[in-house]
Design a protein around this motif. Structure first.
Motif, PDB file in Angstrom:
ATOM      1  N   ALA A 164       0.856  -1.183   0.000  1.00 25.83           N
ATOM      2  CA  ALA A 164       0.000   0.000   0.000  1.00 25.83           C
ATOM      3  C   ALA A 164       0.893   1.234   0.000  1.00 25.83           C
ATOM      4  CB  ALA A 164      -0.884  -0.016   1.243  1.00 25.83           C
ATOM      5  N   LEU A 165       0.598   2.182  -0.885  1.00 28.71           N
ATOM      6  CA  LEU A 165       1.338   3.454  -0.903  1.00 28.71           C
ATOM      7  C   LEU A 165       0.467   4.475  -0.185  1.00 28.71           C
ATOM      8  CD1 LEU A 165       2.535   3.265  -4.637  1.00 28.71           C
ATOM      9  CD2 LEU A 165       3.765   2.549  -2.578  1.00 28.71           C
ATOM     10  N   MET A 166       0.903   4.881   0.993  1.00 32.91           N
ATOM     11  CA  MET A 166       0.059   5.683   1.884  1.00 32.91           C
ATOM     12  C   MET A 166       0.203   7.180   1.643  1.00 32.91           C
ATOM     13  SD  MET A 166      -1.370   3.276   3.621  1.00 32.91           S
ATOM     14  CE  MET A 166      -2.253   4.257   4.833  1.00 32.91           C
ATOM     15  N   ALA A 173      -2.553   4.535  -3.471  1.00 38.43           N
ATOM     16  CA  ALA A 173      -2.418   3.583  -4.582  1.00 38.43           C
ATOM     17  C   ALA A 173      -1.832   2.296  -4.029  1.00 38.43           C
ATOM     18  CB  ALA A 173      -1.500   4.155  -5.657  1.00 38.43           C
ATOM     19  N   VAL A 174      -1.953   1.238  -4.825  1.00 35.01           N
ATOM     20  CA  VAL A 174      -1.304  -0.026  -4.456  1.00 35.01           C
ATOM     21  C   VAL A 174      -0.240  -0.314  -5.505  1.00 35.01           C
ATOM     22  CG1 VAL A 174      -1.638  -2.523  -4.237  1.00 35.01           C
ATOM     23  CG2 VAL A 174      -3.316  -0.946  -3.244  1.00 35.01           C
ATOM     24  N   ALA A 175       0.976  -0.592  -5.033  1.00 32.50           N
ATOM     25  CA  ALA A 175       2.046  -0.979  -5.956  1.00 32.50           C
ATOM     26  C   ALA A 175       1.860  -2.441  -6.309  1.00 32.50           C
ATOM     27  CB  ALA A 175       3.402  -0.762  -5.300  1.00 32.50           C
ATOM     28  N   ILE A 176       1.882  -2.738  -7.598  1.00 27.58           N
ATOM     29  CA  ILE A 176       1.783  -4.139  -8.034  1.00 27.58           C
ATOM     30  C   ILE A 176       3.075  -4.530  -8.737  1.00 27.58           C
ATOM     31  CG2 ILE A 176      -0.734  -4.114  -8.225  1.00 27.58           C
ATOM     32  CD1 ILE A 176      -0.323  -3.986 -11.323  1.00 27.58           C
ATOM     33  N   GLU A 177       3.398  -5.822  -8.694  1.00 27.67           N
ATOM     34  CA  GLU A 177       4.580  -6.360  -9.377  1.00 27.67           C
ATOM     35  C   GLU A 177       4.102  -7.418 -10.362  1.00 27.67           C
ATOM     36  OE1 GLU A 177       7.844  -5.916  -9.367  1.00 27.67           O
ATOM     37  OE2 GLU A 177       8.232  -4.704  -7.559  1.00 27.67           O
ATOM     38  N   ALA A 184       1.562   1.068 -10.422  1.00 27.11           N
ATOM     39  CA  ALA A 184       0.638   1.412  -9.347  1.00 27.11           C
ATOM     40  C   ALA A 184      -0.791   1.411  -9.872  1.00 27.11           C
ATOM     41  CB  ALA A 184       0.973   2.779  -8.771  1.00 27.11           C
ATOM     42  N   ILE A 185      -1.736   1.089  -8.975  1.00 29.01           N
ATOM     43  CA  ILE A 185      -3.158   1.224  -9.295  1.00 29.01           C
ATOM     44  C   ILE A 185      -3.767   2.138  -8.239  1.00 29.01           C
ATOM     45  CG2 ILE A 185      -5.378   0.051  -9.547  1.00 29.01           C
ATOM     46  CD1 ILE A 185      -3.922  -2.408 -10.512  1.00 29.01           C
ATOM     47  N   ARG A 186      -4.410   3.191  -8.713  1.00 31.48           N
ATOM     48  CA  ARG A 186      -5.087   4.128  -7.798  1.00 31.48           C
ATOM     49  C   ARG A 186      -6.536   3.720  -7.647  1.00 31.48           C
ATOM     50  NH1 ARG A 186      -3.499   9.340 -10.522  1.00 31.48           N
ATOM     51  NH2 ARG A 186      -1.498   9.906  -9.617  1.00 31.48           N
ATOM     52  N   ALA A 187      -7.038   3.808  -6.423  1.00 39.15           N
ATOM     53  CA  ALA A 187      -8.452   3.469  -6.199  1.00 39.15           C
ATOM     54  C   ALA A 187      -8.994   4.302  -5.058  1.00 39.15           C
ATOM     55  CB  ALA A 187      -8.573   1.988  -5.852  1.00 39.15           C
ATOM     56  N   LYS A 188     -10.323   4.529  -5.109  1.00 40.98           N
ATOM     57  CA  LYS A 188     -10.942   5.249  -3.986  1.00 40.98           C
ATOM     58  C   LYS A 188     -10.986   4.352  -2.746  1.00 40.98           C
ATOM     59  CE  LYS A 188     -13.970   8.234  -6.735  1.00 40.98           C
ATOM     60  NZ  LYS A 188     -15.363   8.472  -7.138  1.00 40.98           N
ATOM     61  N   VAL A 189     -11.321   3.085  -2.975  1.00 39.09           N
ATOM     62  CA  VAL A 189     -11.379   2.124  -1.865  1.00 39.09           C
ATOM     63  C   VAL A 189     -10.611   0.870  -2.274  1.00 39.09           C
ATOM     64  CG1 VAL A 189     -12.889   0.754  -0.358  1.00 39.09           C
ATOM     65  CG2 VAL A 189     -13.672   2.989  -1.186  1.00 39.09           C
ATOM     66  N   VAL A 190      -9.822   0.343  -1.337  1.00 40.30           N
ATOM     67  CA  VAL A 190      -9.026  -0.863  -1.581  1.00 40.30           C
ATOM     68  C   VAL A 190      -9.558  -1.980  -0.680  1.00 40.30           C
ATOM     69  CG1 VAL A 190      -6.713  -1.873  -1.369  1.00 40.30           C
ATOM     70  CG2 VAL A 190      -6.987   0.500  -2.182  1.00 40.30           C
ATOM     71  N   VAL A 191      -9.678  -3.188  -1.245  1.00 40.59           N
ATOM     72  CA  VAL A 191     -10.100  -4.331  -0.433  1.00 40.59           C
ATOM     73  C   VAL A 191      -8.979  -5.372  -0.418  1.00 40.59           C
ATOM     74  CG1 VAL A 191     -11.867  -6.079  -0.005  1.00 40.59           C
ATOM     75  CG2 VAL A 191     -12.509  -3.907  -1.102  1.00 40.59           C
TER      76      VAL A 191
END
Ligand SMILES: Cc1cc2nc3c(=O)[nH]c(=O)nc-3n(C[C@H](O)[C@H](O)[C@H](O)COP(=O)(O)OP(=O)(O)OC[C@H]3O[C@@H](n4cnc5c(N)ncnc54)[C@H](O)[C@@H]3O)c2cc1C
Length: 422
Positions: A164-166, A173-177, A184-191
């Motif tokens: 998680a990128l805080m 955003a969440v960093a993905i590999e 990175a994927i930006r989202a309003k809400v992450v689950v």
């Protein structure tokens, strides 16, 4: 391997934005599948990121191919909604075995014995028929792919949710590999539906961590006589000489392992795989009807029952069994204890520390004993459906899940067919 005490600085870098969405779901097991479908059906632009090339998590790759259980052991259905839809879709393809409603709660020894042979009734007690379902993992993968894609959610396979990128108390955003590199994927809400709480751990949310003995279930076919099914092996759909062996390493390897330690996982994969081959040879040698049987598949994922459990806004405890809760967003029975029911409140799905994070599935905020019930696949579908619905509602309002009107969330869930006992 000797782990060094030293560490290295990683240079900071800009990440390309792979996607922007309302709801990002990380992990495509039972919880993530239900989350993504519920979020997309409730109007959210949804992305589901899964590290492997197929959906299902333990419910397909782990060969944990029995839904235990959608009832309370007293004849009442307590998990419905998306899990019930899954059962109906699988049933429509003729690929499952399960008792019909009139049989739930029956103590008829013949019926109990019949469904025990399919792995649908565990242990000596309770000796009642449960609403549980045996299925084929490839049929499951096919059906859940259809359900996710038709909901409008986008699937990104072969991508790990790395961290998680805080920004303050929000996940920006969440960093993905992936093979495409780090993005990175930006989202309003992450689950977080990773099962292991990978994201909430990286966001600094507190958690408990359990070490467990690993399992590695496998299937065999060509069994001439399946009359011994019921304990060491079960009949597996479509039947016809195919069996499922729920093999576990307790008492066979020297220590429990952490499901979030790469060296423990490697050790368990190597040891369990070797021991399963010994077990297959033993079964062919010693079990009546297995002389000509052959191994068809070993689970591609280790069976890890428990690793991280979030310490969230609310923690559901063992002594709350059968207690009503006005914040309930999902329910589950207990697969070994008829008559035991947990009402899971919304606060089990979100932390205090991060304002736009929800958690679904086996790593929600419950104690070790309650986890025994909430980790089961139907319960993971139910908490996933609640998390996805809440995520879509919060994203639509540009708000935090914790600020949602709980009555509105409950009414939406019930309107979708979820069972909240109301
Ligand atoms: C041995 C054993 C026996 C069981 N028996 C039963 C049973 O008979 N019936 C029953 O109903 N339940 C049973 N369970 C429980 C059930 O299988 C699991 O608890 C359930 O599958 C959990 O669902 P989940 O979606 O929370 O997690 P998982 O099934 O673990 O799915 C998590 C998903 O997230 C993905 N993922 C993980 N980390 C990342 C990441 N960082 N980035 C991207 N993707 C990621 C994984 O690849 C996986 O697809 C059993 C479990 C075990 C281990």
């Amino acid at each position: 391997m000797n782990k060094s005490a030293e560490s290295m600085e990683e240079p900071s870098r800009s990440l390309p934005i792979r996607a922007e969405c309302d709801v990002l779901v990380v992990g495509g097991g039972p919880a993530g599948i239900a989350t993504a479908i519920a979020a997309a059906r409730n109007g959210a632009d949804t992305v589901l990121v899964e590290r492997y090339g197929a959906l299902g998590g333990l419910a397909s790759g782990g060969l944990i191919i029995t839904l235990l259980s959608l009832d309370d052991g007293e004849g009442n259905q307590v998990v419905a909604g998306l899990c019930q839809e899954l059962v109906e879709r699988l049933d429509g393809r003729g690929s499952i075995v399960y008792p019909k409603a009139a049989e739930w709660g029956s103590e008829d020894p013949e019926l109990v014995d019949h469904y025990r042979r399919w792995g649908l009734i565990w242990g000596r007690n309770p000796t009642v028929v449960r609403y549980s379902v045996a299925y084929d993992p490839e049929e499951f993968r096919f059906v859940v792919n259809e359900m996710v894609l038709s909901s409008g959610a986008k699937l990104l396979f072969h991508a790990w949710g790395a961290r998680a990128l805080m920004q303050g108390d929000r996940i920006a955003a969440v960093a993905i590999e992936s093979k495409s590199g780090r993005e990175a994927i930006r989202a309003k809400v992450v689950v977080d539906a990773t099962g292991d709480g990978d994201l909430f751990a990286s966001a600094g949310v507190p958690f408990d961590l359990e070490k467990v003995y690993p399992w590695l279930w496998f299937r065999m076919a060509g069994v001439d006589d399946v009359s011994g099914a019921g304990v060491g092996f079960f009949k597996a759909p479509p039947g016809e000489g195919r069996v499922l062996a729920p093999w576990g390493a307790a008492d066979k390897i020297d220590r429990p392992i952490s499901g979030v330690d790469v060296e423990d996982l490697s050790y368990a994969e190597i040891e369990c795989r070797r021991m399963v081959m010994e077990e297959v040879a033993r079964m062919r040698r010693e079990t009546p009807g297995f002389r000509r049987a052959f191994l068809t598949d070993i689970a591609s994922q280790l069976g890890i029952t428990e690793s991280r459990r979030m310490i969230g806004s609310y923690r559901l405890l063992r002594d709350e069994a059968n207690s009503p809760n006005d914040q309930v967003i999902a329910r589950t029975g207990n697969w070994t204890k008829a008559g035991m029911l947990y009402n899971i409140p919304f606060g089990c799905l979100y932390p205090r520390e991060v304002s736009n994070l929800l958690v679904a599935g086996r790593c929600i905020s419950v104690d070790h004993r309650v986890h025994h019930s909430t980790k089961e696949i139907p319960a993971c579908f139910a908490t996933g459906e609640a998390a996805g619905t809440a995520a879509a509602m919060a994203a639509g309002l540009d708000s935090s899940p914790a600020m949602l009107d709980i009555k509105e969330l409950q009414a939406t869930l019930v309107g979708q067919g979820a069972s909240l006992g109301t």
